[in-house]
Design a protein around this motif. Structure first.
Motif, PDB file in Angstrom:
ATOM      1  N   LEU A 288      -1.291  -2.930   8.058  1.00 45.79           N
ATOM      2  CA  LEU A 288      -1.380  -3.435   6.685  1.00 45.79           C
ATOM      3  C   LEU A 288      -1.535  -4.952   6.679  1.00 45.79           C
ATOM      4  O   LEU A 288      -2.355  -5.500   5.935  1.00 45.79           O
ATOM      5  CB  LEU A 288      -0.122  -3.025   5.905  1.00 45.79           C
TER       6      LEU A 288
ATOM      7  N   GLU B 233      -5.164  -5.978   4.831  1.00 45.21           N
ATOM      8  CA  GLU B 233      -4.952  -6.564   3.511  1.00 45.21           C
ATOM      9  C   GLU B 233      -4.183  -7.879   3.589  1.00 45.21           C
ATOM     10  O   GLU B 233      -4.417  -8.799   2.787  1.00 45.21           O
ATOM     11  CB  GLU B 233      -4.221  -5.569   2.609  1.00 45.21           C
TER      12      GLU B 233
ATOM     13  N   SER C  59       0.858  -1.184   0.000  1.00 42.70           N
ATOM     14  CA  SER C  59       0.000   0.000   0.000  1.00 42.70           C
ATOM     15  C   SER C  59       0.894   1.234   0.000  1.00 42.70           C
ATOM     16  O   SER C  59       2.124   1.130  -0.072  1.00 42.70           O
ATOM     17  CB  SER C  59      -0.913   0.000   1.236  1.00 42.70           C
TER      18      SER C  59
END
Length: 337
Positions: A135, A139, A51
């Motif tokens: 993160l 994800e 990301s």
């Protein structure tokens, strides 16, 4: 007492080569533990999430505790699995370039829970870098769940290849299924025809498939005839004697056979069988390679497949051969670039 031949059909011994587990009525079990450990490493290790905050990659599967098995009863497959997993991860914060490490724990992956409900715990070693932990918690957990679904899908298709044995079917029965093409698949269908009687006396069908690969024909031909390449896409030790009369053995002995015809870069013909098919029963597999510019079309005709193995055989060629060869070719291309 019922007269001979008039009893419960579930217990009547049919005209089969092995005369075992008639109509798949009896309980059979196959241990999937070792296979699962290899598959879990394959689908989980190397996963990447990225990301604007940073980039993380899952490393080694540090801890694998549990077991898995598949059982067949009354023609149905029943799965049992329970796993406690721990993975390492490492990441880099994009803004600062700081590197951090942590772990992902999956304390109870089992058939009692849906994958979406499976607990996934993310931790990080001391220090800054909470953006990377977040993160991985969001994800990263999504990617891990996708990988777990891939493992369960493979458990129910790849691992169970051949577990449902052939049962009696009327001679002359016709089967036909049509599949819509997707991705690089040009055609994937079962040819309508009367059932052939090949090898031992069991009803069989013919499977016909086409697949386009981003590879010249000679390279694709080599993938089916060179031991080191076969072992790369199959991810298992193999016996490959690519000459007329030479032996073939793949997927830990689940598939075996013999080369009967080889025309370099053009055609391969095999005697081919799954380990759980009736003894001495082989299908005839013809692989024809047609070069098309930078691509090649592979046409497969598999004649003599036991009726009850029709779908598992199609899935074997599609999942364990074609999809894995696509991945191998892509990996080779990435290395060259």
């Amino acid at each position: 007492m019922a007269k001979w031949g008039q009893g419960d059909p579930r217990w009547i011994v049919e005209e089969r080569a092995d005369a075992t587990n008639v109509n798949n009525w009896h309980w059979t079990e196959r241990d999937a533990t070792s296979w699962s450990k290899r598959k879990l490493k394959e689908v989980l290790e190397g996963l990447v999430v990225e990301s604007e905050a940073g980039r993380c990659e899952i490393g080694d599967l540090k801890h694998v505790e549990g077991e898995a098995s598949c059982n067949s009863r009354k023609g149905k497959l029943i799965f049992f699995y329970e796993w406690n997993l721990r993975l390492s991860w490492k990441g880099t914060v994009k803004e600062s370039g700081e590197k951090h490490k942590g772990s992902v724990e999956i304390p109870n992956l089992s058939e009692e829970n849906e994958v979406d409900d499976t607990e996934i715990n993310v931790s990080k070693k001391k220090g800054e870098g909470d953006v990377l932990k977040e993160l991985m918690r969001t994800e990263g957990a999504t990617k891990v769940r996708e990988a777990l679904r891939d493992y369960l899908k493979a458990l129910k298709t790849e691992f169970t290849l051949g577990m449902i044995l052939p049962t009696k079917a009327p001679v002359g029965q016709e089967l036909a299924t049509e599949r819509k093409p997707s991705g690089s698949t040009v055609q994937d269908s079962v040819t309508p025809q009367s059932l052939d009687m090949v090898g031992v006396k069991i009803p069989t069908v013919r499977i016909h498939m086409r697949e386009v690969f981003n590879s010249p024909a000679d390279e694709l031909y080599s993938i089916f005839t060179k031991k080191e390449l076969v072992q790369k896409f199959s991810k298992c030790p193999a016996v490959i004697e690519a000459e007329k009369g030479g032996k073939l053995q793949m997927f830990e002995g689940c598939v075996s056979g013999e080369y009967t015809e080889l025309v370099p870069s053009q055609r391969i013909v095999l005697k081919w069988r799954c380990r759980s098919w009736p003894d001495e029963h082989y299908a005839t597999v013809a692989l024809n390679f047609q070069e098309q510019a930078a691509q090649s079309e592979l046409e497969l005709e598999c004649k003599g497949v036991p009726v009850s193995h029709e779908e598992s055989t199609r899935q074997c060629w599609k999942k364990q051969y074609f999809e894995e060869i696509h991945l191998l070719l892509q990996q080779s291309k990435d290395i060259m670039e």
